[in-house]
Write a protein that holds these residues in place. Structure first.
Motif, short mmCIF file in Angstrom:
data_model
loop_
_atom_site.label_atom_id
_atom_site.label_comp_id
_atom_site.label_asym_id
_atom_site.label_seq_id
_atom_site.Cartn_x
_atom_site.Cartn_y
_atom_site.Cartn_z
N UNK A 11 0.81 -1.22 0.00
CA UNK A 11 0.00 0.00 0.00
C UNK A 11 0.85 1.28 0.00
N UNK A 12 1.92 1.37 0.81
CA UNK A 12 2.75 2.58 0.77
C UNK A 12 3.64 2.68 -0.47
N UNK A 13 3.60 1.67 -1.36
CA UNK A 13 4.40 1.71 -2.58
C UNK A 13 5.85 1.34 -2.37
N UNK A 14 6.13 0.52 -1.34
CA UNK A 14 7.52 0.15 -1.03
C UNK A 14 7.93 -1.19 -1.62
N UNK A 15 7.04 -1.84 -2.37
CA UNK A 15 7.38 -3.15 -2.91
C UNK A 15 8.61 -3.12 -3.82
N UNK A 16 8.73 -2.15 -4.75
CA UNK A 16 9.95 -2.10 -5.56
C UNK A 16 11.22 -1.94 -4.72
N UNK A 17 11.13 -1.16 -3.65
CA UNK A 17 12.29 -0.99 -2.78
C UNK A 17 12.65 -2.30 -2.09
N UNK A 18 11.63 -3.05 -1.65
CA UNK A 18 11.88 -4.34 -1.02
C UNK A 18 12.49 -5.32 -2.01
N UNK A 19 11.98 -5.33 -3.25
CA UNK A 19 12.54 -6.21 -4.27
C UNK A 19 13.99 -5.84 -4.59
N UNK A 20 14.26 -4.54 -4.66
CA UNK A 20 15.62 -4.09 -4.93
C UNK A 20 16.57 -4.49 -3.80
N UNK A 21 16.11 -4.33 -2.56
CA UNK A 21 16.95 -4.70 -1.42
C UNK A 21 17.21 -6.20 -1.40
N UNK A 22 16.16 -6.99 -1.65
CA UNK A 22 16.34 -8.44 -1.68
C UNK A 22 17.32 -8.87 -2.77
N UNK A 23 17.18 -8.27 -3.97
CA UNK A 23 18.09 -8.60 -5.06
C UNK A 23 19.51 -8.15 -4.75
N UNK A 24 19.64 -7.00 -4.10
CA UNK A 24 20.95 -6.45 -3.73
C UNK A 24 21.68 -7.39 -2.78
N UNK A 25 21.00 -7.79 -1.70
CA UNK A 25 21.63 -8.66 -0.70
C UNK A 25 21.93 -10.03 -1.29
N UNK A 26 20.98 -10.60 -2.03
CA UNK A 26 21.18 -11.93 -2.62
C UNK A 26 22.33 -11.91 -3.62
N UNK A 27 22.42 -10.87 -4.43
CA UNK A 27 23.52 -10.75 -5.40
C UNK A 27 24.86 -10.68 -4.70
N UNK A 28 24.93 -9.89 -3.62
CA UNK A 28 26.19 -9.79 -2.88
C UNK A 28 26.59 -11.14 -2.30
#
Length: 254
Positions: A11-28
């Motif tokens: 609802x607050x529109x944070x899903x893209x940020x969560x996806x980016x953070x998950x991809x960032x950590x997993x990639x590292x």
């Protein structure tokens, strides 16, 4: 869990940020795992080379970051924003994993200077996590609804917290200042406590105050003795132990 995710992330529109953070950590994590296997000579992975030149993973990382960033701006919302957020997170993970290489303009990945990459990745993930948890820069989220309607109160809060972060930075506490941007009390603590001995604040204000300078040096020494070893072990656990550096005596003999 689904209700919490819908209410606090979607609802607050944070899903893209969560996806980016998950991809960032997993990639590292994946990248560090692969590079540690290459370093140990295990598994099928090898360094990528072209014409005898080693292609560092920061190169595709930059490309993916550019594609993901511009793509997210162009799509703004919907499925596309989520896809480009993941692309950006992957690119950012590849780039920041070699942050030390960019900083020193040298291949310091497995050297002592390479620890800076792990530190930057951890700090970045923590900062994004705080934003996801609802912390706003400079403590604007601490204001009441009435205060938020008062533009003067908002401006005063931002300026005051910015000053605290700036003071902490001038005292040689970069990480404290950075976290203080989203958690103002952290910046306040860094602003009121003694400066690091080599900081601009200490050079300016402790120059004619030998007792204060001595207290600052003693406190910094105790702090480093208490936390430096733990921090190094944590970095080694995440990113791998750096190569041993040759001693100065060995350098002189060679």
């Amino acid at each position: 869990m689904g209700h919490w995710l819908e209410r606090n992330i979607v609802e607050p529109g944070k899903l893209p940020l969560l996806l980016a953070l998950g991809a960032f950590v997993l990639t590292f994590v994946v990248t560090r795992s692969v590079t540690r296997l290459i370093r140990a000579g295990k598994g099928p992975f090898r360094n990528v080379e072209s014409g005898g030149m080693h292609i560092h993973h920061v190169v595709p990382g930059v490309v993916l970051s550019v594609v993901g960033g511009f793509g997210a701006l162009a799509s703004r919302q919907g499925l596309g924003s989520g896809v480009f957020a993941v692309v950006f997170g992957v690119g950012a993970g590849l780039v920041l994993d070699e942050f030390a290489l960019i900083l020193h303009l040298a291949d310091v990945y497995w050297s002592e200077q390479g620890r800076k990459s792990v530190e930057v990745v951890v700090v970045t993930a923590a900062m994004v996590g705080l934003v996801l948890a609802g912390f706003s820069p400079f403590g604007v989220d601490d204001l009441s609804a009435d205060e938020l309607q008062d533009r003067g109160a908002v401006i005063a809060s931002v300026v005051l917290n910015f000053v605290f972060s700036l003071l902490a930075l001038s005292k040689g506490k970069a990480r404290t200042a950075l976290f203080g941007v989203v958690v103002p009390v952290v910046a306040l603590v860094g602003a009121v406590r003694l400066a690091r001995p080599a900081s601009p604040w200490a050079r300016r204000f402790y120059r004619r105050r030998p007792r204060t300078r001595a207290r600052a040096g003693l406190r910094a020494c105790r702090h480093d003795r208490r936390w430096a070893g733990l921090g190094r072990r944590f970095q080694d656990w995440i990113g791998g132990r750096p190569d041993p550096q040759p001693s100065r005596a060995a350098d002189r003999r060679s």
